[in-house]
Scaffold this motif. Structure first.
Motif, mmCIF file in Angstrom:
data_model
loop_
_atom_site.group_PDB
_atom_site.id
_atom_site.type_symbol
_atom_site.label_atom_id
_atom_site.label_comp_id
_atom_site.label_asym_id
_atom_site.label_seq_id
_atom_site.Cartn_x
_atom_site.Cartn_y
_atom_site.Cartn_z
ATOM 1 N N VAL A 105 -15.955 10.377 -8.424
ATOM 2 C CA VAL A 105 -16.623 9.182 -8.969
ATOM 3 C C VAL A 105 -16.791 8.137 -7.875
ATOM 4 N N LEU A 163 -11.252 1.087 -1.345
ATOM 5 C CA LEU A 163 -9.789 1.075 -1.441
ATOM 6 C C LEU A 163 -9.378 0.605 -2.840
ATOM 7 N N GLU A 221 -14.849 1.578 -15.678
ATOM 8 C CA GLU A 221 -14.594 2.756 -14.849
ATOM 9 C C GLU A 221 -13.102 3.080 -14.796
ATOM 10 N N VAL A 222 -12.264 2.021 -14.697
ATOM 11 C CA VAL A 222 -10.815 2.233 -14.651
ATOM 12 C C VAL A 222 -10.342 2.805 -15.989
ATOM 13 N N ARG A 257 -1.858 5.313 -10.430
ATOM 14 C CA ARG A 257 -2.641 4.193 -9.891
ATOM 15 C C ARG A 257 -3.572 3.660 -10.973
ATOM 16 N N GLY A 258 -3.548 2.347 -11.141
ATOM 17 C CA GLY A 258 -4.453 1.764 -12.136
ATOM 18 C C GLY A 258 -3.894 1.822 -13.530
ATOM 19 N N GLN A 260 -9.033 -6.409 -14.338
ATOM 20 C CA GLN A 260 -9.171 -4.989 -13.999
ATOM 21 C C GLN A 260 -7.791 -4.371 -13.790
ATOM 22 N N ALA A 261 -6.889 -5.146 -13.162
ATOM 23 C CA ALA A 261 -5.554 -4.619 -12.882
ATOM 24 C C ALA A 261 -4.762 -4.384 -14.171
ATOM 25 N N LYS A 298 -9.685 3.259 -5.298
ATOM 26 C CA LYS A 298 -8.585 4.225 -5.153
ATOM 27 C C LYS A 298 -7.314 3.680 -5.789
ATOM 28 N N THR A 299 -7.029 2.379 -5.562
ATOM 29 C CA THR A 299 -5.797 1.847 -6.138
ATOM 30 C C THR A 299 -5.857 1.856 -7.657
ATOM 31 N N PHE A 300 -7.063 1.875 -8.208
ATOM 32 C CA PHE A 300 -7.179 1.926 -9.668
ATOM 33 C C PHE A 300 -7.236 3.352 -10.176
ATOM 34 N N GLY A 301 -7.027 4.306 -9.289
ATOM 35 C CA GLY A 301 -6.932 5.691 -9.743
ATOM 36 C C GLY A 301 -8.249 6.287 -10.174
ATOM 37 N N VAL A 302 -9.362 5.721 -9.689
ATOM 38 C CA VAL A 302 -10.660 6.309 -10.010
ATOM 39 C C VAL A 302 -10.771 7.651 -9.270
ATOM 40 N N PRO A 303 -11.210 8.720 -9.962
ATOM 41 C CA PRO A 303 -11.292 10.029 -9.292
ATOM 42 C C PRO A 303 -12.193 9.977 -8.056
ATOM 43 N N ALA A 338 -11.253 6.358 -16.368
ATOM 44 C CA ALA A 338 -10.473 7.269 -15.531
ATOM 45 C C ALA A 338 -9.115 7.587 -16.144
ATOM 46 N N HIS A 339 -8.593 6.681 -16.966
ATOM 47 C CA HIS A 339 -7.207 6.861 -17.409
ATOM 48 C C HIS A 339 -7.033 7.035 -18.907
ATOM 49 N N LEU A 351 1.511 2.632 -3.460
ATOM 50 C CA LEU A 351 0.417 3.427 -4.037
ATOM 51 C C LEU A 351 0.082 4.633 -3.172
ATOM 52 N N MET A 400 -3.448 -3.261 -9.079
ATOM 53 C CA MET A 400 -3.446 -3.952 -7.786
ATOM 54 C C MET A 400 -4.440 -5.112 -7.839
ATOM 55 N N LEU A 435 -1.392 4.628 -0.297
ATOM 56 C CA LEU A 435 -2.777 4.489 0.173
ATOM 57 C C LEU A 435 -2.817 3.857 1.558
ATOM 58 N N ARG A 485 -2.630 9.759 -8.718
ATOM 59 C CA ARG A 485 -3.853 9.160 -9.230
ATOM 60 C C ARG A 485 -3.689 8.711 -10.669
ATOM 61 N N LYS A 539 -20.463 6.987 -6.988
ATOM 62 C CA LYS A 539 -20.835 5.649 -7.445
ATOM 63 C C LYS A 539 -20.676 4.567 -6.391
ATOM 64 N N LEU A 541 0.824 -1.216 0.000
ATOM 65 C CA LEU A 541 0.000 0.000 0.000
ATOM 66 C C LEU A 541 0.859 1.268 0.000
#
Lengths: 254, 338
Positions: free
Chosen positions: B237, B226, A111-112, A84-85, A163-164, B229-234, A115-116, A51, A90, A53, A81, B241, A48
């Protein structure tokens, strides 16, 4: 050496107590590095920290985490941010709780990507199906539309890995990815990590399972109460452990 | 969801549906426009509908009224048997009506000879909607502010919660009066309506925000938050969500309970003459006619708006309780096990 991630003197403290004490190790491109140790040895805390976190009570007292040439601890929250992802994925131990029960697997991978990337909805859909098939889910379209509880444990863990890797990161942090799965599923998940390795994706494997380390890891870092007691190539450390604690671990495994 | 309500819950739900339907279709079910006055009929008691004429069944009709004075010079309306007015169905777009000069007062008339039945249902449009709009605004405010405070924690939480407490510290009714004093007095009725909605929203958002904040504090510890967050979602959001949907079952129930308190608050404001202004009716300003004892003694029907406020508030509370029972079945069990 081509170091993707370099951790130098990482020290994490809660109050005066040190959870991780001056840990240093490297993860090279395309390698699988395992952090092993008993419960409470600080494995997950290191994961953690990378990241940034950590729970609010924990703070990183010292050290550097250099990823792709930049110290992650010096980045602002926006720059973090963005990594991450996208650059670091992760994988959690318990995918059932790591997925939001209210959304389908497809929505959460989407969603991931949203975001990126600047992909259109259609492109994201294609990419999601693509990563779902990369983790060898038998029916990616059905998995896309499934809610987390509708999938079996093994399928959920694969979806988690999908997802990762959705944004093609260079590093995956896998926190005990197979400890809740039965042995045959563990073998299959291990195979997926091997495939990812061939695609030059590095993995930081957090585990207490020496069998998995034996099969997968190139290098291993043994942690004991926050201290790195031994590190080196996985085969060598397991075959000829030097530190008494490593010896205990290996004996317990055999 | 309604199918799972208790019997009282169902009854109250359907009473509310009926009342809202009556409010929406007020210009159809009411015999008169809310401002249709006839001062010859001041405080005219409810009109009896006659079905028999000389012991024969006939088309329903009403008798005219003749104004007389009794020995203490008080107005007494007596039936004028020479005048008969037939009740028309669906005439001129009204459910029931009588031809002029006849007047048809199902629930009596007010001081200016306006039909109380009509005024109650036109007033329901104001009284039943103002709470809903007020709740919507305070709900949105509460969700956003509570969500942000709970999700981020730390100094953001501290600052937002102290602001909430400042609003909660002042007794609601006095805060409402103070806020009303800020509103210019030359507003037209729509502007007054909007300002009452905003005033209601401002007195109620804080308690909702505090509770949402508490729930968000617990939801943010879940693994999937968590993970996001680790996936960088704002953050925004994640809040919208993944955090706020978890609070929805509580929020829905509290929404209903808040509507009822807003209906009461609007009535309170209007009773003291600071809410919706005559001639536009609301249950509160209708009830303000009943503030003096003499009219109440001689024309008790002017208390009827109070009865409707009572029914609406009770129904919203019961429906709110029913929603909570359905969404949180453990609530009742745990309370009986204590």
């Amino acid at each position: 050496m081509n170091e993707l991630l370099t951790i130098k003197d990482l020290t994490v403290a809660v109050g005066e107590k040190l959870l991780v004490n001056q840990a240093s190790f490297e993860v090279s491109q395309g390698k699988i590095v395992a952090i092993a140790g008993g419960s409470g040895s600080g494995k997950t805390t290191i994961g953690l920290s990378i990241l940034n976190l950590l729970p609010a009570a924990l703070r990183i007292a010292r050290g550097q985490i250099i990823f792709e040439g930049q110290d992650l601890l010096r980045l602002n929250s926006q720059e973090l941010r963005e990594r991450r992802g996208a650059r670091i994925g992760m994988v959690f131990q318990e995918p059932l709780s790591a997925f939001d029960p209210l959304f389908t697997i497809g929505q959460q991978i989407d969603e991931v990507l949203a975001a990126h990337t600047s992909m259109t909805k259609q492109e994201r859909y294609q990419q999601t199906l693509e990563v779902l098939s990369q983790v060898e889910l038998p029916d990616p379209k059905r998995a896309f539309q499934s809610y987390p509880h509708q999938l079996s444990g093994g399928m959920r863990q694969r979806a988690m890995i999908a997802q990762a890797i959705a944004c093609s990161p260079s590093l995956i942090i896998a926190d005990e990815p197979t400890s809740n799965l039965d042995v045959t599923l563990q073998v299959k998940i291990n195979a997926i990590f091997k495939v990812l390795k061939t695609k030059n994706i590095s993995t930081l494997l957090i585990t207490h399972d020496l069998g998995m380390i034996n099969q997968l890891a190139d290098e291993v870092v043994i942690l004991r109460q926050g201290n790195v007691v031994e590190k080196g190539s996985a085969s060598q450390v397991i075959a000829t452990p030097i530190d008494p604690y490593t010896r205990q671990l290996v004996e317990a495994f055999q | 969801m309604i199918a799972k309500f208790s019997l009282t819950g169902k009854i109250c739900f359907w009473i509310l549906v009926l009342m809202y339907a009556a409010a929406i279709f007020a210009n159809f079910i009411c015999p008169y426009h809310y401002d249709d006055e006839d001062r010859d009929y001041s405080y005219c008691p409810p009109t009896a509908v006659e079905f028999k004429d000389h012991d024969r069944w006939v088309h329903p009709f009403v008798y005219g009224r003749r104004l007389t004075f009794n020995e203490v010079h008080r107005r007494v309306y007596v039936k004028d048997f020479t005048q008969k007015y037939e009740l028309h169905l669906f005439k001129m777009g009204r459910l029931l009506s009588v031809d002029a000069p006849g007047r048809f007062y199902l629930w009596g008339a007010d001081a200016r000879g306006r039909d109380l039945f009509s005024r109650i249902w036109y007033g329901a449009r104001i009284s039943l909607s103002i709470g809903i709009f007020g709740v919507l605004i305070s709900f949105i405010l509460g969700l956003i502010i509570g969500g942000i405070a709970g999700y981020y924690g730390g100094w953001i939480d501290q600052v937002l919660m102290r602001i909430c407490e400042m609003f909660m510290m002042i007794p609601g009714f006095y805060l409402m009066l103070a806020l009303r004093a800020v509103v210019p007095e030359n507003f037209n009725s729509l502007e007054v309506y909007a300002s009452v909605v905003v005033i209601l929203a401002l007195i109620g958002w804080a308690s909702l925000a505090r509770i949402i904040r508490g729930m968000a504090l617990s939801v943010r510890e879940r693994d999937y938050v968590l993970a996001a967050k680790t996936f960088g979602v704002p953050d925004i959001v994640i809040i919208v969500k993944h955090v706020l949907p978890q609070t929805i079952s509580y929020s829905l129930a509290s929404l209903m309970l808040t509507v009822s308190s807003y209906i009461l608050a609007e009535a309170g404001l209007s009773v003291v003459g600071l809410g919706i202004q005559d001639p536009i009716p609301s249950w509160g300003n209708l009830l303000s006619d009943a503030m003096q004892i003499v009219p109440v003694i001689f024309a008790p029907w002017i208390l009827l708006p109070g009865l409707f406020i009572f029914i609406a508030v009770v129904c919203f509370n019961v429906v709110g309780d029913s929603i909570r029972d359905v969404l949180d079945p453990t609530f009742n069990e745990s309370s009986t096990n204590l």
